[in-house]
Design a protein around this motif. Structure first.
Motif, PDB file in Angstrom:
ATOM      1  N   ASP A 111       0.842  -1.203   0.000  1.00 57.70           N
ATOM      2  CA  ASP A 111       0.000   0.000   0.000  1.00 57.70           C
ATOM      3  C   ASP A 111       0.873   1.247   0.000  1.00 57.70           C
ATOM      4  O   ASP A 111       0.591   2.220  -0.715  1.00 57.70           O
ATOM      5  CB  ASP A 111      -0.912   0.010   1.228  1.00 57.70           C
ATOM      6  CG  ASP A 111      -1.979  -1.070   1.191  1.00 57.70           C
ATOM      7  OD1 ASP A 111      -2.954  -0.902   0.445  1.00 57.70           O
ATOM      8  OD2 ASP A 111      -1.818  -2.082   1.899  1.00 57.70           O
ATOM      9  N   GLU A 112       1.935   1.225   0.811  1.00 52.36           N
ATOM     10  CA  GLU A 112       2.845   2.360   0.863  1.00 52.36           C
ATOM     11  C   GLU A 112       3.522   2.579  -0.492  1.00 52.36           C
ATOM     12  O   GLU A 112       3.680   3.724  -0.932  1.00 52.36           O
ATOM     13  CB  GLU A 112       3.894   2.132   1.940  1.00 52.36           C
ATOM     14  CG  GLU A 112       3.348   2.068   3.361  1.00 52.36           C
ATOM     15  CD  GLU A 112       4.419   1.674   4.361  1.00 52.36           C
ATOM     16  OE1 GLU A 112       5.623   1.831   4.037  1.00 52.36           O
ATOM     17  OE2 GLU A 112       4.075   1.196   5.455  1.00 52.36           O
ATOM     18  N   ALA A 113       3.906   1.488  -1.137  1.00 52.93           N
ATOM     19  CA  ALA A 113       4.562   1.595  -2.446  1.00 52.93           C
ATOM     20  C   ALA A 113       3.612   2.187  -3.474  1.00 52.93           C
ATOM     21  O   ALA A 113       3.982   3.082  -4.251  1.00 52.93           O
ATOM     22  CB  ALA A 113       5.059   0.225  -2.900  1.00 52.93           C
ATOM     23  N   ARG A 114       2.369   1.694  -3.501  1.00 56.21           N
ATOM     24  CA  ARG A 114       1.392   2.201  -4.459  1.00 56.21           C
ATOM     25  C   ARG A 114       1.120   3.686  -4.229  1.00 56.21           C
ATOM     26  O   ARG A 114       1.060   4.473  -5.177  1.00 56.21           O
ATOM     27  CB  ARG A 114       0.103   1.390  -4.350  1.00 56.21           C
ATOM     28  CG  ARG A 114      -0.954   1.741  -5.395  1.00 56.21           C
ATOM     29  CD  ARG A 114      -2.131   0.801  -5.305  1.00 56.21           C
ATOM     30  NE  ARG A 114      -2.735   0.818  -3.967  1.00 56.21           N
ATOM     31  CZ  ARG A 114      -3.687  -0.021  -3.577  1.00 56.21           C
ATOM     32  NH1 ARG A 114      -4.126  -0.949  -4.413  1.00 56.21           N
ATOM     33  NH2 ARG A 114      -4.198   0.063  -2.365  1.00 56.21           N
ATOM     34  N   ASP A 115       0.993   4.088  -2.955  1.00 59.79           N
ATOM     35  CA  ASP A 115       0.750   5.495  -2.646  1.00 59.79           C
ATOM     36  C   ASP A 115       1.949   6.363  -3.018  1.00 59.79           C
ATOM     37  O   ASP A 115       1.788   7.477  -3.545  1.00 59.79           O
ATOM     38  CB  ASP A 115       0.432   5.659  -1.157  1.00 59.79           C
ATOM     39  CG  ASP A 115      -0.906   5.058  -0.773  1.00 59.79           C
ATOM     40  OD1 ASP A 115      -1.709   4.747  -1.686  1.00 59.79           O
ATOM     41  OD2 ASP A 115      -1.145   4.868   0.441  1.00 59.79           O
ATOM     42  N   ALA A 116       3.159   5.869  -2.735  1.00 58.45           N
ATOM     43  CA  ALA A 116       4.365   6.635  -3.047  1.00 58.45           C
ATOM     44  C   ALA A 116       4.509   6.830  -4.555  1.00 58.45           C
ATOM     45  O   ALA A 116       4.870   7.918  -5.028  1.00 58.45           O
ATOM     46  CB  ALA A 116       5.600   5.928  -2.476  1.00 58.45           C
ATOM     47  N   LEU A 117       4.231   5.793  -5.326  1.00 59.53           N
ATOM     48  CA  LEU A 117       4.314   5.896  -6.783  1.00 59.53           C
ATOM     49  C   LEU A 117       3.242   6.835  -7.322  1.00 59.53           C
ATOM     50  O   LEU A 117       3.505   7.643  -8.222  1.00 59.53           O
ATOM     51  CB  LEU A 117       4.165   4.509  -7.406  1.00 59.53           C
ATOM     52  CG  LEU A 117       5.348   3.566  -7.183  1.00 59.53           C
ATOM     53  CD1 LEU A 117       4.945   2.118  -7.468  1.00 59.53           C
ATOM     54  CD2 LEU A 117       6.542   3.967  -8.046  1.00 59.53           C
ATOM     55  N   SER A 118       2.031   6.738  -6.778  1.00 60.68           N
ATOM     56  CA  SER A 118       0.958   7.627  -7.215  1.00 60.68           C
ATOM     57  C   SER A 118       1.313   9.088  -6.963  1.00 60.68           C
ATOM     58  O   SER A 118       1.061   9.965  -7.801  1.00 60.68           O
ATOM     59  CB  SER A 118      -0.351   7.276  -6.494  1.00 60.68           C
ATOM     60  OG  SER A 118      -0.814   5.992  -6.869  1.00 60.68           O
ATOM     61  N   SER A 119       1.915   9.361  -5.798  1.00 59.63           N
ATOM     62  CA  SER A 119       2.307  10.728  -5.470  1.00 59.63           C
ATOM     63  C   SER A 119       3.448  11.208  -6.357  1.00 59.63           C
ATOM     64  O   SER A 119       3.424  12.335  -6.878  1.00 59.63           O
ATOM     65  CB  SER A 119       2.718  10.799  -3.992  1.00 59.63           C
ATOM     66  OG  SER A 119       3.176  12.091  -3.656  1.00 59.63           O
ATOM     67  N   HIS A 120       4.451  10.359  -6.556  1.00 60.14           N
ATOM     68  CA  HIS A 120       5.632  10.754  -7.332  1.00 60.14           C
ATOM     69  C   HIS A 120       5.271  11.058  -8.776  1.00 60.14           C
ATOM     70  O   HIS A 120       5.801  12.015  -9.368  1.00 60.14           O
ATOM     71  CB  HIS A 120       6.675   9.633  -7.270  1.00 60.14           C
ATOM     72  CG  HIS A 120       7.945   9.962  -7.992  1.00 60.14           C
ATOM     73  ND1 HIS A 120       8.964  10.693  -7.427  1.00 60.14           N
ATOM     74  CD2 HIS A 120       8.356   9.658  -9.258  1.00 60.14           C
ATOM     75  CE1 HIS A 120       9.952  10.823  -8.288  1.00 60.14           C
ATOM     76  NE2 HIS A 120       9.609  10.206  -9.419  1.00 60.14           N
ATOM     77  N   TYR A 121       4.375  10.262  -9.363  1.00 63.88           N
ATOM     78  CA  TYR A 121       4.048  10.416 -10.783  1.00 63.88           C
ATOM     79  C   TYR A 121       2.732  11.161 -11.014  1.00 63.88           C
ATOM     80  O   TYR A 121       2.215  11.164 -12.136  1.00 63.88           O
ATOM     81  CB  TYR A 121       3.977   9.039 -11.446  1.00 63.88           C
ATOM     82  CG  TYR A 121       5.330   8.375 -11.610  1.00 63.88           C
ATOM     83  CD1 TYR A 121       6.215   8.802 -12.595  1.00 63.88           C
ATOM     84  CD2 TYR A 121       5.724   7.335 -10.771  1.00 63.88           C
ATOM     85  CE1 TYR A 121       7.466   8.210 -12.749  1.00 63.88           C
ATOM     86  CE2 TYR A 121       6.966   6.736 -10.916  1.00 63.88           C
ATOM     87  CZ  TYR A 121       7.832   7.173 -11.909  1.00 63.88           C
ATOM     88  OH  TYR A 121       9.066   6.578 -12.045  1.00 63.88           O
ATOM     89  N   ALA A 122       2.190  11.793  -9.967  1.00 63.14           N
ATOM     90  CA  ALA A 122       0.863  12.415 -10.066  1.00 63.14           C
ATOM     91  C   ALA A 122       0.771  13.413 -11.217  1.00 63.14           C
ATOM     92  O   ALA A 122      -0.186  13.391 -11.999  1.00 63.14           O
ATOM     93  CB  ALA A 122       0.511  13.096  -8.744  1.00 63.14           C
ATOM     94  N   GLU A 123       1.751  14.290 -11.328  1.00 58.55           N
ATOM     95  CA  GLU A 123       1.694  15.321 -12.372  1.00 58.55           C
ATOM     96  C   GLU A 123       1.857  14.709 -13.759  1.00 58.55           C
ATOM     97  O   GLU A 123       1.151  15.077 -14.699  1.00 58.55           O
ATOM     98  CB  GLU A 123       2.761  16.379 -12.120  1.00 58.55           C
ATOM     99  CG  GLU A 123       2.724  17.524 -13.118  1.00 58.55           C
ATOM    100  CD  GLU A 123       3.702  18.624 -12.782  1.00 58.55           C
ATOM    101  OE1 GLU A 123       3.899  19.525 -13.629  1.00 58.55           O
ATOM    102  OE2 GLU A 123       4.282  18.606 -11.667  1.00 58.55           O
ATOM    103  N   GLU A 124       2.762  13.756 -13.891  1.00 57.70           N
ATOM    104  CA  GLU A 124       3.058  13.172 -15.198  1.00 57.70           C
ATOM    105  C   GLU A 124       1.984  12.175 -15.641  1.00 57.70           C
ATOM    106  O   GLU A 124       1.597  12.141 -16.815  1.00 57.70           O
ATOM    107  CB  GLU A 124       4.417  12.478 -15.145  1.00 57.70           C
ATOM    108  CG  GLU A 124       4.989  12.091 -16.489  1.00 57.70           C
ATOM    109  CD  GLU A 124       6.430  11.627 -16.379  1.00 57.70           C
ATOM    110  OE1 GLU A 124       7.072  11.483 -17.430  1.00 57.70           O
ATOM    111  OE2 GLU A 124       6.909  11.397 -15.239  1.00 57.70           O
ATOM    112  N   LEU A 125       1.489  11.358 -14.713  1.00 53.09           N
ATOM    113  CA  LEU A 125       0.507  10.332 -15.047  1.00 53.09           C
ATOM    114  C   LEU A 125      -0.917  10.886 -15.010  1.00 53.09           C
ATOM    115  O   LEU A 125      -1.760  10.487 -15.815  1.00 53.09           O
ATOM    116  CB  LEU A 125       0.643   9.152 -14.079  1.00 53.09           C
ATOM    117  CG  LEU A 125      -0.301   7.967 -14.261  1.00 53.09           C
ATOM    118  CD1 LEU A 125      -0.155   7.355 -15.650  1.00 53.09           C
ATOM    119  CD2 LEU A 125      -0.039   6.905 -13.193  1.00 53.09           C
TER     120      LEU A 125
END
Length: 208
Positions: free
Chosen positions: A91-105
């Motif tokens: 869950d932490e990994a999914r949230d971290a990736l979502s936050s990191h790529y939020a602008e680009e994705l």
């Protein structure tokens, strides 16, 4: 299921935790496709592998290929949006990736598909995640690998040389841009001694 994993000499911790994503390094593949790579993003990856291998409700599948029905050469598990993942760090990994790529994705990662490669005989053939939206628009697929390293190969669909990245022991790769429709990827079989590996693939909604 009792997996036998030769643990990493550099990660003997039972403390399963993520590192920062600031170390991601991007490689442009061509045709608008790219990959980001971060070796060892997850600490305690071998401990997570053992837990997933023994506690996830793995299933074997059979698929029709041409005129025959054959065993899928790996075990599978799938967690849809809203499902409880098998370890809090995912869950932490999914949230971290979502936050990191939020602008680009422009949207979060929501699903998690798991593949268990038990030895060198398990594999996945050349493919792109094109069944859903990845077949006609840019998107991302993030893969976290635990267990022994296996080679991930990528090649352009229009022909050309392949790119090889060994992934295991907490490594992260993100395939982005047009990668799913202009490139293909595979985990080939190997006759070399290969320990077990589990990959966790995070995808946005509608990317299959």
């Amino acid at each position: 299921m009792s997996p036998h994993l030769q643990g990493s000499l550099f990660d003997q911790s039972d403390d399963v935790r993520l590192g920062p994503l600031s170390g991601l390094r991007r490689t442009a593949l061509g045709d608008g496709a790219w990959i980001d790579l971060l070796p060892g993003w997850l600490r305690g990856a071998d401990a997570l592998f053992t837990r997933l291998a023994t506690e996830v409700p793995w299933r074997a599948e059979r698929r029709k290929m041409y005129e025959h029905t054959v065993d899928v050469p790996r075990l599978l598990a799938y967690y849809d949006a809203g499902d409880t993942l098998p370890h809090p760090v995912l869950d932490e990994a999914r949230d971290a990736l979502s936050s990191h790529y939020a602008e680009e994705l422009g949207e979060p990662f929501v699903t998690a598909g798991l593949c268990y490669y038990r030895d060198g005989r398990d594999s996945v053939a050349w493919h792109g995640d094109r069944t859903g939206r990845g077949g006609h628009e840019d998107t991302m697929v993030a893969i976290l690998s635990v267990g022994a390293p296996r080679d991930l190969l990528l090649r352009p669909r229009r022909g050309g040389g392949s790119v090889r990245r060994p992934l295991g022991h907490g490594d992260l790769i993100v395939m982005g841009g047009s990668c799913q429709r202009t490139w293909e990827h595979a985990i080939p079989k190997t006759t070399r001694a290969a320990g077990p590996r589990i990959s966790i693939q995070f995808r946005p909604h509608g990317v299959l």
